[in-house]
Write a protein that holds these residues in place. Structure first.
Motif, PDB file in Angstrom:
ATOM      1  N   GLN A   1       5.160  -5.889   9.327  1.00 53.64           N
ATOM      2  CA  GLN A   1       4.261  -5.232  10.339  1.00 53.64           C
ATOM      3  C   GLN A   1       3.193  -4.043   9.846  1.00 53.64           C
ATOM      4  N   GLU A   2       3.669  -3.324   9.082  1.00 48.93           N
ATOM      5  CA  GLU A   2       2.855  -2.391   8.583  1.00 48.93           C
ATOM      6  C   GLU A   2       1.638  -2.797   7.773  1.00 48.93           C
ATOM      7  N   ALA A   3       1.882  -3.945   6.803  1.00 46.47           N
ATOM      8  CA  ALA A   3       1.109  -4.435   5.926  1.00 46.47           C
ATOM      9  C   ALA A   3       0.109  -5.368   6.639  1.00 46.47           C
ATOM     10  N   MET A   4       0.566  -5.809   7.922  1.00 44.75           N
ATOM     11  CA  MET A   4      -0.334  -6.743   8.706  1.00 44.75           C
ATOM     12  C   MET A   4      -1.371  -5.627   9.414  1.00 44.75           C
ATOM     13  N   ALA A   5      -0.930  -4.537   9.842  1.00 48.32           N
ATOM     14  CA  ALA A   5      -1.663  -3.751  10.526  1.00 48.32           C
ATOM     15  C   ALA A   5      -2.698  -3.222   9.609  1.00 48.32           C
ATOM     16  N   ALA A   6      -2.423  -2.740   8.425  1.00 53.80           N
ATOM     17  CA  ALA A   6      -3.182  -2.362   7.628  1.00 53.80           C
ATOM     18  C   ALA A   6      -3.969  -3.180   6.718  1.00 53.80           C
ATOM     19  N   GLN A   7      -3.774  -4.373   6.802  1.00 58.49           N
ATOM     20  CA  GLN A   7      -4.395  -5.304   5.751  1.00 58.49           C
ATOM     21  C   GLN A   7      -4.502  -4.722   4.621  1.00 58.49           C
ATOM     22  N   ASN A   8      -3.623  -4.118   3.906  1.00 56.46           N
ATOM     23  CA  ASN A   8      -3.723  -3.856   2.599  1.00 56.46           C
ATOM     24  C   ASN A   8      -2.425  -3.412   2.060  1.00 56.46           C
ATOM     25  N   ALA A   9      -2.354  -2.910   0.960  1.00 65.46           N
ATOM     26  CA  ALA A   9      -0.740  -2.571   0.441  1.00 65.46           C
ATOM     27  C   ALA A   9      -0.481  -1.206   0.461  1.00 65.46           C
ATOM     28  N   HIS A  10      -1.505  -0.421   1.100  1.00 66.47           N
ATOM     29  CA  HIS A  10      -1.315   1.249   1.426  1.00 66.47           C
ATOM     30  C   HIS A  10      -0.454   1.529   2.616  1.00 66.47           C
ATOM     31  N   ILE A  11       0.838   1.334   2.489  1.00 64.31           N
ATOM     32  CA  ILE A  11       1.488   1.423   3.687  1.00 64.31           C
ATOM     33  C   ILE A  11       2.460   2.209   3.345  1.00 64.31           C
ATOM     34  N   ASP A  12       3.306   3.095   4.437  1.00 65.68           N
ATOM     35  CA  ASP A  12       4.365   3.707   4.144  1.00 65.68           C
ATOM     36  C   ASP A  12       5.827   3.185   3.582  1.00 65.68           C
ATOM     37  N   VAL A  13       6.430   3.934   2.720  1.00 67.75           N
ATOM     38  CA  VAL A  13       8.098   3.290   2.745  1.00 67.75           C
ATOM     39  C   VAL A  13       8.804   3.368   3.672  1.00 67.75           C
TER      40      VAL A  13
ATOM     41  N   ASP B   1       8.758  -0.214  -2.360  1.00 70.38           N
ATOM     42  CA  ASP B   1       8.330  -0.100  -3.664  1.00 70.38           C
ATOM     43  C   ASP B   1       7.926  -1.380  -4.440  1.00 70.38           C
ATOM     44  N   GLY B   2       9.008  -2.165  -4.241  1.00 69.19           N
ATOM     45  CA  GLY B   2       8.920  -3.552  -4.810  1.00 69.19           C
ATOM     46  C   GLY B   2       7.979  -4.444  -3.974  1.00 69.19           C
ATOM     47  N   TYR B   3       8.062  -4.190  -2.667  1.00 68.05           N
ATOM     48  CA  TYR B   3       7.316  -4.943  -1.800  1.00 68.05           C
ATOM     49  C   TYR B   3       5.824  -4.596  -2.060  1.00 68.05           C
ATOM     50  N   THR B   4       5.311  -3.363  -2.016  1.00 69.53           N
ATOM     51  CA  THR B   4       3.957  -2.910  -2.042  1.00 69.53           C
ATOM     52  C   THR B   4       3.412  -3.434  -3.240  1.00 69.53           C
ATOM     53  N   ARG B   5       4.125  -3.343  -4.297  1.00 68.31           N
ATOM     54  CA  ARG B   5       3.759  -3.725  -5.821  1.00 68.31           C
ATOM     55  C   ARG B   5       3.583  -5.144  -5.806  1.00 68.31           C
ATOM     56  N   SER B   6       4.324  -6.066  -5.261  1.00 72.19           N
ATOM     57  CA  SER B   6       4.169  -7.281  -5.086  1.00 72.19           C
ATOM     58  C   SER B   6       2.981  -7.895  -4.234  1.00 72.19           C
ATOM     59  N   LEU B   7       2.814  -7.051  -3.191  1.00 72.08           N
ATOM     60  CA  LEU B   7       1.902  -7.433  -2.173  1.00 72.08           C
ATOM     61  C   LEU B   7       0.462  -7.053  -2.737  1.00 72.08           C
ATOM     62  N   GLN B   8       0.412  -5.945  -3.783  1.00 73.28           N
ATOM     63  CA  GLN B   8      -0.933  -5.562  -4.372  1.00 73.28           C
ATOM     64  C   GLN B   8      -1.268  -6.343  -5.519  1.00 73.28           C
ATOM     65  N   SER B   9      -0.186  -7.024  -6.133  1.00 74.48           N
ATOM     66  CA  SER B   9      -0.671  -8.064  -7.143  1.00 74.48           C
ATOM     67  C   SER B   9      -1.077  -9.285  -6.390  1.00 74.48           C
ATOM     68  N   ALA B  10      -0.384  -9.749  -5.351  1.00 75.52           N
ATOM     69  CA  ALA B  10      -1.378 -10.947  -4.509  1.00 75.52           C
ATOM     70  C   ALA B  10      -2.514 -10.489  -4.086  1.00 75.52           C
ATOM     71  N   LEU B  11      -2.824  -9.297  -3.381  1.00 79.00           N
ATOM     72  CA  LEU B  11      -4.157  -9.169  -3.024  1.00 79.00           C
ATOM     73  C   LEU B  11      -5.085  -9.012  -4.210  1.00 79.00           C
ATOM     74  N   ASP B  12      -4.826  -8.569  -5.439  1.00 78.24           N
ATOM     75  CA  ASP B  12      -5.391  -8.550  -6.559  1.00 78.24           C
ATOM     76  C   ASP B  12      -5.858 -10.011  -7.085  1.00 78.24           C
ATOM     77  N   ARG B  13      -4.898 -10.936  -7.017  1.00 77.42           N
ATOM     78  CA  ARG B  13      -5.094 -12.230  -7.293  1.00 77.42           C
ATOM     79  C   ARG B  13      -6.094 -12.915  -6.413  1.00 77.42           C
ATOM     80  N   ALA B  14      -6.093 -12.587  -5.140  1.00 79.09           N
ATOM     81  CA  ALA B  14      -6.708 -13.266  -3.983  1.00 79.09           C
ATOM     82  C   ALA B  14      -8.233 -12.754  -4.339  1.00 79.09           C
ATOM     83  N   ALA B  15      -8.485 -11.567  -4.904  1.00 76.85           N
ATOM     84  CA  ALA B  15      -9.922 -10.741  -4.902  1.00 76.85           C
ATOM     85  C   ALA B  15     -10.579 -11.614  -6.291  1.00 76.85           C
ATOM     86  N   LYS B  16      -9.647 -12.172  -7.014  1.00 81.70           N
ATOM     87  CA  LYS B  16     -10.306 -12.726  -8.293  1.00 81.70           C
ATOM     88  C   LYS B  16     -10.748 -14.031  -8.041  1.00 81.70           C
ATOM     89  N   LYS B  17     -10.097 -14.641  -7.094  1.00 83.43           N
ATOM     90  CA  LYS B  17     -10.742 -16.226  -6.860  1.00 83.43           C
ATOM     91  C   LYS B  17     -11.824 -16.033  -6.024  1.00 83.43           C
TER      92      LYS B  17
END
Length: 153
Positions: free
Chosen positions: A116-128, A137-153
């Motif tokens: 819910q927080e990630a959907m609202a923020a539309q990024n990985a900068h969310i509270d634990v 921590d694992g969630y935000t790191r995995s989410l950031q890696s997916a966002l980074d991959r998406a930005a490269k495409k």
């Protein structure tokens, strides 16, 4: 003198008990899906995709990117993000710690909250989520890696 002997014995027993604890098995995982609206956990017994799996649908700008599986103290956490154009439209948690009852209890409320927080923020900068620091921590790191991959495409 008697108190010192009892205190030393209790301390030694406590150390032995702590050292006998076994870590969680990281190979155990399940899936939780989340729509932008609610976060009722769902499990899936199917195989998990590789960290680099991504696809582009034929419907214009819808695409799916899977983040890295991030190992935490209690097991791996991995997310799959679906984009509609450049907007996150869905986040699926395809791996999370769920080996024992306590893991399941914690993550049954933590994963939907993180989604819910990630959907609202539309990024990985969310509270634990309090009580689920490792999963958060694992969630935000995995989410950031997916966002980074998406930005490269």
């Amino acid at each position: 003198m008697r108190r010192a002997v009892i205190t030393a014995s209790a301390t030694a027993a406590g150390v032995v008990l702590l050292l006998s604890l076994k870590p969680h098995d990281p190979s155990t995982a399940a899936a939780i899906s989340s729509s932008p609206v609610a976060g009722a956990p769902k499990s899936s017994a199917g195989p998990t995709p590789s960290p680099s799996a991504s696809s582009t649908a034929a419907s214009g700008g819808t695409r799916t990117v899977t983040g890295n599986a991030v190992n935490t103290r209690y097991g791996p956490v991995q997310v799959r993000v679906t984009f509609d154009g450049s907007t996150i439209s869905r986040i699926d948690v395809i791996q999370y710690p769920n080996r024992d009852r306590r893991d399941q209890e914690i993550n049954s409320y933590a994963v939907p909250e993180l989604n819910q927080e990630a959907m609202a923020a539309q990024n990985a900068h969310i509270d634990v989520v309090s009580g689920a620091t490792y999963t958060s921590d694992g969630y935000t790191r995995s989410l950031q890696s997916a966002l980074d991959r998406a930005a490269k495409k």
